[in-house]
Motif scaffolding. Structure first.
Motif, PDB file in Angstrom:
ATOM      1  N   ASP A   1      71.000  18.810 -26.638  1.00 37.80           N
ATOM      2  CA  ASP A   1      70.702  18.210 -28.368  1.00 37.80           C
ATOM      3  C   ASP A   1      70.851  16.507 -27.410  1.00 37.80           C
ATOM      4  N   GLU A   2      71.314  15.847 -26.549  1.00 40.33           N
ATOM      5  CA  GLU A   2      70.458  14.490 -26.641  1.00 40.33           C
ATOM      6  C   GLU A   2      69.160  14.173 -25.905  1.00 40.33           C
ATOM      7  N   ASP A   3      68.122  13.334 -26.752  1.00 35.49           N
ATOM      8  CA  ASP A   3      67.152  12.854 -26.158  1.00 35.49           C
ATOM      9  C   ASP A   3      67.174  12.279 -24.898  1.00 35.49           C
ATOM     10  N   VAL A   4      66.487  13.310 -23.724  1.00 32.51           N
ATOM     11  CA  VAL A   4      66.298  13.206 -22.307  1.00 32.51           C
ATOM     12  C   VAL A   4      65.588  11.143 -22.501  1.00 32.51           C
ATOM     13  N   GLY A   5      65.428  10.104 -22.822  1.00 32.58           N
ATOM     14  CA  GLY A   5      64.745   9.277 -22.314  1.00 32.58           C
ATOM     15  C   GLY A   5      65.876   8.539 -22.924  1.00 32.58           C
ATOM     16  N   LYS A   6      66.100   8.581 -24.361  1.00 38.41           N
ATOM     17  CA  LYS A   6      67.941   7.477 -24.797  1.00 38.41           C
ATOM     18  C   LYS A   6      68.677   8.122 -23.838  1.00 38.41           C
ATOM     19  N   TYR A   7      69.167   8.856 -23.590  1.00 37.36           N
ATOM     20  CA  TYR A   7      69.759   9.207 -22.450  1.00 37.36           C
ATOM     21  C   TYR A   7      70.146   8.074 -21.395  1.00 37.36           C
ATOM     22  N   ILE A   8      69.130   9.040 -20.409  1.00 39.75           N
ATOM     23  CA  ILE A   8      69.135   7.964 -19.268  1.00 39.75           C
ATOM     24  C   ILE A   8      68.954   6.869 -19.564  1.00 39.75           C
ATOM     25  N   ASN A   9      68.345   5.627 -20.579  1.00 45.26           N
ATOM     26  CA  ASN A   9      68.372   4.660 -20.917  1.00 45.26           C
ATOM     27  C   ASN A   9      69.571   4.061 -20.965  1.00 45.26           C
ATOM     28  N   ASP A  10      70.743   5.134 -21.578  1.00 48.65           N
ATOM     29  CA  ASP A  10      71.535   4.482 -22.454  1.00 48.65           C
ATOM     30  C   ASP A  10      73.236   4.270 -21.393  1.00 48.65           C
ATOM     31  N   ARG A  11      72.929   5.118 -20.503  1.00 50.70           N
ATOM     32  CA  ARG A  11      73.281   5.737 -19.354  1.00 50.70           C
ATOM     33  C   ARG A  11      73.219   5.459 -18.513  1.00 50.70           C
ATOM     34  N   LEU A  12      72.147   5.108 -18.009  1.00 49.25           N
ATOM     35  CA  LEU A  12      72.288   4.542 -16.750  1.00 49.25           C
ATOM     36  C   LEU A  12      71.411   3.442 -16.321  1.00 49.25           C
ATOM     37  N   LEU A  13      70.005   3.571 -17.289  1.00 50.20           N
ATOM     38  CA  LEU A  13      69.057   1.943 -16.385  1.00 50.20           C
ATOM     39  C   LEU A  13      69.724   0.699 -17.346  1.00 50.20           C
ATOM     40  N   ASP A  14      71.281   0.936 -18.139  1.00 48.20           N
ATOM     41  CA  ASP A  14      71.421  -0.083 -18.447  1.00 48.20           C
ATOM     42  C   ASP A  14      72.430  -1.193 -17.173  1.00 48.20           C
ATOM     43  N   ILE A  15      72.466  -0.720 -15.813  1.00 45.37           N
ATOM     44  CA  ILE A  15      72.544  -0.817 -14.734  1.00 45.37           C
ATOM     45  C   ILE A  15      72.535  -2.199 -13.883  1.00 45.37           C
ATOM     46  N   ALA A  16      72.830  -3.409 -13.289  1.00 51.63           N
ATOM     47  CA  ALA A  16      72.143  -4.237 -13.032  1.00 51.63           C
ATOM     48  C   ALA A  16      71.784  -3.831 -11.992  1.00 51.63           C
ATOM     49  N   GLY A  17      71.542  -4.824 -11.770  1.00 48.91           N
ATOM     50  CA  GLY A  17      69.900  -4.287  -9.587  1.00 48.91           C
ATOM     51  C   GLY A  17      69.250  -3.475  -9.487  1.00 48.91           C
ATOM     52  N   ILE A  18      69.028  -2.361 -11.157  1.00 53.30           N
ATOM     53  CA  ILE A  18      67.987  -1.133 -10.821  1.00 53.30           C
ATOM     54  C   ILE A  18      66.600  -1.600 -11.571  1.00 53.30           C
ATOM     55  N   GLU A  19      65.623  -2.138 -10.599  1.00 58.76           N
ATOM     56  CA  GLU A  19      64.581  -3.208 -10.192  1.00 58.76           C
ATOM     57  C   GLU A  19      62.679  -1.276 -11.650  1.00 58.76           C
ATOM     58  N   ARG A  20      63.292  -0.444 -11.282  1.00 59.07           N
ATOM     59  CA  ARG A  20      62.404   0.349 -12.149  1.00 59.07           C
ATOM     60  C   ARG A  20      62.944   1.577 -11.889  1.00 59.07           C
ATOM     61  N   SER A  21      62.716   3.072 -12.282  1.00 62.81           N
ATOM     62  CA  SER A  21      62.970   4.295 -12.714  1.00 62.81           C
ATOM     63  C   SER A  21      62.010   5.056 -13.126  1.00 62.81           C
ATOM     64  N   ARG A  22      61.493   5.969 -12.171  1.00 61.94           N
ATOM     65  CA  ARG A  22      60.737   7.431 -12.485  1.00 61.94           C
ATOM     66  C   ARG A  22      61.394   8.843 -12.775  1.00 61.94           C
ATOM     67  N   THR A  23      61.499   9.325 -13.763  1.00 62.08           N
ATOM     68  CA  THR A  23      61.917  10.824 -14.482  1.00 62.08           C
ATOM     69  C   THR A  23      61.298  11.353 -14.287  1.00 62.08           C
ATOM     70  N   THR A  24      61.562  12.902 -13.314  1.00 58.44           N
ATOM     71  CA  THR A  24      60.840  13.987 -13.430  1.00 58.44           C
ATOM     72  C   THR A  24      61.622  14.798 -13.957  1.00 58.44           C
ATOM     73  N   LEU A  25      61.296  15.274 -15.358  1.00 57.51           N
ATOM     74  CA  LEU A  25      61.747  16.566 -16.108  1.00 57.51           C
ATOM     75  C   LEU A  25      61.037  17.549 -15.463  1.00 57.51           C
ATOM     76  N   THR A  26      61.641  18.718 -15.166  1.00 58.82           N
ATOM     77  CA  THR A  26      62.016  20.248 -14.830  1.00 58.82           C
ATOM     78  C   THR A  26      61.962  21.056 -15.703  1.00 58.82           C
ATOM     79  N   PHE A  27      61.263  22.553 -15.558  1.00 59.72           N
ATOM     80  CA  PHE A  27      61.309  23.016 -16.448  1.00 59.72           C
ATOM     81  C   PHE A  27      61.542  24.810 -15.316  1.00 59.72           C
ATOM     82  N   LYS A  28      61.516  25.722 -16.597  1.00 58.38           N
ATOM     83  CA  LYS A  28      62.149  27.019 -15.593  1.00 58.38           C
ATOM     84  C   LYS A  28      61.136  27.512 -16.245  1.00 58.38           C
ATOM     85  N   ALA A  29      60.232  27.669 -14.488  1.00 62.97           N
ATOM     86  CA  ALA A  29      58.966  28.548 -14.400  1.00 62.97           C
ATOM     87  C   ALA A  29      58.966  29.884 -14.023  1.00 62.97           C
ATOM     88  N   PHE A  30      60.081  30.379 -12.920  1.00 65.95           N
ATOM     89  CA  PHE A  30      60.553  30.885 -12.329  1.00 65.95           C
ATOM     90  C   PHE A  30      61.760  32.440 -12.628  1.00 65.95           C
TER      91      PHE A  30
END
Length: 79
Positions: free
Chosen positions: A50-79
């Motif tokens: 029920d959470e928006d992926v981008g908002k969840y990461i922004n609100d809970r992770l990317l506000d940490i001081a010292g993070i310069e850049r991030s790259r998020t990889t989404l996963t999909f159930k393929a098998f």
């Protein structure tokens, strides 16, 4: 149900351990690794359905001081 994502983080020089410690304190990750290459840390997150992926990461992770850049990889159930 949850969405599994991997987030790679590039930290400002000298901040990697401090960033990792803050991530651990927040208890939002499943796994956390130090990595070589263009990024310093990689973590695995399970984001509630029920959470928006981008908002969840922004609100809970990317506000940490010292993070310069991030790259998020989404996963999909393929098998």
């Amino acid at each position: 149900m949850t969405t599994c994502v991997f987030v790679q983080l590039r930290c400002t020089p000298g901040a990697t351990y401090r960033v990792a410690e803050e991530i651990v304190l927040r208890e939002i990750h499943s796994e956390l690794y130090s990595t070589s290459g263009d990024f310093d840390l990689m973590l695995k997150l399970y984001i509630p359905e029920d959470e928006d992926v981008g908002k969840y990461i922004n609100d809970r992770l990317l506000d940490i001081a010292g993070i310069e850049r991030s790259r998020t990889t989404l996963t999909f159930k393929a098998f």
